[in-house]
Write a protein that holds these residues in place. Structure first.
Motif, PDB file in Angstrom:
ATOM      1  N   CYS A 158      30.090  46.039  42.771  1.00 39.55           N
ATOM      2  CA  CYS A 158      29.799  47.132  41.843  1.00 39.55           C
ATOM      3  C   CYS A 158      30.137  48.485  42.455  1.00 39.55           C
ATOM      4  O   CYS A 158      30.625  49.382  41.759  1.00 39.55           O
ATOM      5  CB  CYS A 158      28.332  47.093  41.417  1.00 39.55           C
ATOM      6  N   THR A 159      29.892  48.620  43.751  1.00 38.99           N
ATOM      7  CA  THR A 159      30.264  49.865  44.423  1.00 38.99           C
ATOM      8  C   THR A 159      31.758  50.125  44.285  1.00 38.99           C
ATOM      9  O   THR A 159      32.187  51.246  43.994  1.00 38.99           O
ATOM     10  CB  THR A 159      29.888  49.792  45.917  1.00 38.99           C
ATOM     11  N   ALA A 160      32.562  49.081  44.485  1.00 33.14           N
ATOM     12  CA  ALA A 160      34.021  49.237  44.384  1.00 33.14           C
ATOM     13  C   ALA A 160      34.459  49.477  42.941  1.00 33.14           C
ATOM     14  O   ALA A 160      35.284  50.363  42.668  1.00 33.14           O
ATOM     15  CB  ALA A 160      34.708  48.006  44.952  1.00 33.14           C
ATOM     16  N   LEU A 161      33.926  48.696  42.001  1.00 36.00           N
ATOM     17  CA  LEU A 161      34.364  48.814  40.604  1.00 36.00           C
ATOM     18  C   LEU A 161      33.947  50.140  39.981  1.00 36.00           C
ATOM     19  O   LEU A 161      34.620  50.629  39.069  1.00 36.00           O
ATOM     20  CB  LEU A 161      33.796  47.648  39.795  1.00 36.00           C
ATOM     21  N   TRP A 338      23.891  40.821  34.350  1.00 35.69           N
ATOM     22  CA  TRP A 338      24.142  41.518  33.088  1.00 35.69           C
ATOM     23  C   TRP A 338      23.860  43.002  33.246  1.00 35.69           C
ATOM     24  O   TRP A 338      24.606  43.850  32.760  1.00 35.69           O
ATOM     25  CB  TRP A 338      23.263  40.897  32.002  1.00 35.69           C
ATOM     26  N   TRP A 339      22.790  43.336  33.923  1.00 33.04           N
ATOM     27  CA  TRP A 339      22.429  44.733  34.146  1.00 33.04           C
ATOM     28  C   TRP A 339      23.546  45.468  34.890  1.00 33.04           C
ATOM     29  O   TRP A 339      23.906  46.595  34.555  1.00 33.04           O
ATOM     30  CB  TRP A 339      21.113  44.814  34.929  1.00 33.04           C
ATOM     31  N   ASN A 340      24.073  44.831  35.921  1.00 28.01           N
ATOM     32  CA  ASN A 340      25.145  45.456  36.694  1.00 28.01           C
ATOM     33  C   ASN A 340      26.425  45.570  35.884  1.00 28.01           C
ATOM     34  O   ASN A 340      27.149  46.569  35.987  1.00 28.01           O
ATOM     35  CB  ASN A 340      25.395  44.665  37.977  1.00 28.01           C
ATOM     36  N   SER A 343      26.883  48.693  33.663  1.00 29.13           N
ATOM     37  CA  SER A 343      27.323  49.976  34.215  1.00 29.13           C
ATOM     38  C   SER A 343      28.824  50.027  34.465  1.00 29.13           C
ATOM     39  O   SER A 343      29.342  51.062  34.888  1.00 29.13           O
ATOM     40  CB  SER A 343      26.582  50.251  35.531  1.00 29.13           C
ATOM     41  N   ILE A 344      29.512  48.907  34.211  1.00 25.70           N
ATOM     42  CA  ILE A 344      30.935  48.836  34.548  1.00 25.70           C
ATOM     43  C   ILE A 344      31.820  48.660  33.324  1.00 25.70           C
ATOM     44  O   ILE A 344      32.843  49.350  33.170  1.00 25.70           O
ATOM     45  CB  ILE A 344      31.182  47.670  35.539  1.00 25.70           C
ATOM     46  N   VAL A 345      31.432  47.733  32.429  1.00 25.15           N
ATOM     47  CA  VAL A 345      32.314  47.356  31.330  1.00 25.15           C
ATOM     48  C   VAL A 345      32.162  48.300  30.158  1.00 25.15           C
ATOM     49  O   VAL A 345      31.350  49.219  30.157  1.00 25.15           O
ATOM     50  CB  VAL A 345      32.041  45.903  30.885  1.00 25.15           C
ATOM     51  N   THR A 346      32.921  48.040  29.108  1.00 26.64           N
ATOM     52  CA  THR A 346      32.960  48.902  27.925  1.00 26.64           C
ATOM     53  C   THR A 346      31.647  48.854  27.152  1.00 26.64           C
ATOM     54  O   THR A 346      30.880  47.896  27.274  1.00 26.64           O
ATOM     55  CB  THR A 346      34.107  48.467  26.999  1.00 26.64           C
TER      56      THR A 346
END
Length: 487
Positions: A158-161, A338-340, A343-346
């Motif tokens: 998640c840090t990278a994405l 799912w929570w993570n 914060s990344i996907v649409t």
């Protein structure tokens, strides 16, 4: 897992020790965040905090002491599951008391205790283990071990994405901007800062390391070798961070978090070189405990009788509880993934608000946006301009020295600890402007409590803003008055 338990407990104790130096400032009504302000601006109705039961620092001190006792019990492996739960409960309570001073490492420490409750990390190398027969095998697999490994991976994935800025993945300038922030720059960072090509290489290497290295934990062949590689690289990575950037306990928490991945060969080496030395103390301890041996033997025999008589009755219940636990852990792991992802996907994948209360209540909510999506560019330092009654100007941030607008040789040295640095970072944001009068008045009160300090008729909190520029350009700092107050 035993090493993981001990390391997590040690970090909790260290965290409590650092926080205890600011009991009044951060956790009482006399400090920078009174309970009324917390409830008005920062409170989430789904969270809880025992530390909000009183605004007195003395009550906070009692809770800190209880947390320290639980952490020591966890370190020694005494009543391990109970100690883990109490440590997690009091840590969550403490973090909820003042969200303004939290960082990513706090999320990870909280999650290590959370998953640790479901792990048998007190099964060996613990006081609890002395009361039970040695396990038939030292390997262990469960939903909790999967959750622990996935949690470690989520931190780095998640840090990278979340680092979606070109300065991370294409331009390679992120580390240059990070080291341009004097408020986090350490001597190690100063050494490498003048070399742009080295910084570019390290930036791109960091991005790819965080994105790709966790995959080695899922390679089904040569598992011990891959896990040792992961631990070794992560230790070097976080040691490098600790030498270049002022990140508080972040690097120690991350270094502690991977100890549970060590293979059996590493533990064999530790037993060979460390345990024999510890065993040299055994004869001395045995001599002192000799008078107690008959009583202990009687107690041990009574316990064994009770265990054998109740084992057959409870075995079926144990299996049922184990199945229930595995299902609960698996469900929580899916929820956290799912929570993570949220914060990344649409946006169409976003978790609906009614489902978020579970994350807030258990504090499995997490966000791993370290220096993401791009590095913060607003740098600078604080001047606490106090005007004495005879018209002199002194800087409270430099212990009452004559006021100067010159940049200090080390901005980091102006902060007592990383909690204050994080607080000062949040203090800048317009959305947090409600914080400013409380900080200003707290500083005034602390200053006047010392009779050796000259009385002030005015205090101004000034930020010398210095926006980071590309190619080592340094613009002149611009003073910004954030707040003013008078006795």
């Amino acid at each position: 897992m035993a090493l993981l338990r001990a390391a997590v407990a040690a970090v909790v104790l260290l965290d409590l020790g650092i926080r205890s130096t600011d009991l009044e400032a951060f956790y009482s009504n006399m400090g920078v965040l009174p309970l009324s302000v917390l409830y008005e601006h920062l409170w989430n109705p789904y969270v809880f905090s025992l530390h909000t039961s009183s605004g007195l620092w003395q009550v906070e001190a009692v809770l800190f002491l209880l947390a320290a006792v639980a952490a020591v019990a966890l370190l020694l492996g005494y009543k391990t599951r109970v100690a883990t739960f109490i440590s997690w409960l009091l840590l969550v309570s403490l973090q909820n008391r003042n969200p303004l001073i939290l960082q990513g490492g706090d999320d990870l420490l909280r999650m290590l205790l959370f998953w640790g409750f479901f792990l048998p990390w007190g099964r060996v190398y613990s006081l609890d283990a002395r009361k039970r027969p040695a396990p038939a095998q030292l390997s262990y697999f469960s939903a909790a071990t999967v959750a622990y490994i996935v949690q470690i991976c989520l931190v780095y994935w998640c840090t990278a994405l979340l680092k979606s800025s070109p300065e991370w993945s294409r331009d390679g300038t992120a580390l240059y901007y990070a080291l341009s922030l004097d408020q986090v720059l350490l001597p190690g960072g100063r050494l490498i800062y003048p070399y742009p090509e080295l910084l570019r290489f390290l930036t791109l290497a960091t991005y790819r390391l965080e994105l790709l290295l966790p995959f080695v934990l899922f390679i089904p062949v040569a598992v011990p070798w891959w896990r040792m590689l992961f631990v070794f690289v992560m230790y070097g990575f976080h040691l490098g961070i600790s030498l270049t950037l002022f990140v508080g306990l972040f690097f120690l928490i991350n270094m502690a978090s991977v100890l549970g991945l060590l293979p059996a060969s590493a533990m064999d080496w530790l037993e060979k070189h460390i345990v024999p030395r510890a065993q040299q103390l055994g004869p001395r301890v045995a001599t002192r405990l000799a008078p107690l041996q008959p009583r202990l033997a009687t107690w041990r025999q009574a316990v064994q009788v009770r265990i054998h008589t109740s084992w057959a009755v409870s075995e079926g219940l144990r299996r049922w509880l184990r199945t229930l636990r595995e299902g609960l852990v698996a469900g929580l792991l899916v929820y956290i993934c799912w929570w993570n992802l949220d914060s990344i996907v649409t946006p169409q994948w976003m978790m609906k608000a009614p489902l978020r209360w579970i994350g807030f209540l258990t504090r499995v909510d997490q966000h791993w946006g370290m220096f993401a999506p791009s590095v913060f560019k607003d740098d600078g330092w604080y001047i606490l301009d106090g005007t004495t009654k005879d018209g002199r100007h002194v800087d409270l941030n430099r212990h009452g020295a004559a006021l100067t607008y010159a940049k200090p040789a080390s901005v980091v040295s102006l902060f007592k600890n990383d909690r204050w640095r994080k607080y000062s970072e949040n203090y800048l944001f317009v959305d947090n402007s409600y914080m400013r009068p409380y900080y200003c008045n707290y500083l005034l009160r602390i200053w006047h409590e010392n009779p050796a300090n000259p009385p002030l008729q005015q205090l101004d909190v000034i930020y010398m803003k210095e926006v980071s520029q590309p190619d080592y350009k340094v613009p002149p700092p611009k003073p910004e008055l954030l707040c003013g107050c008078a006795p």
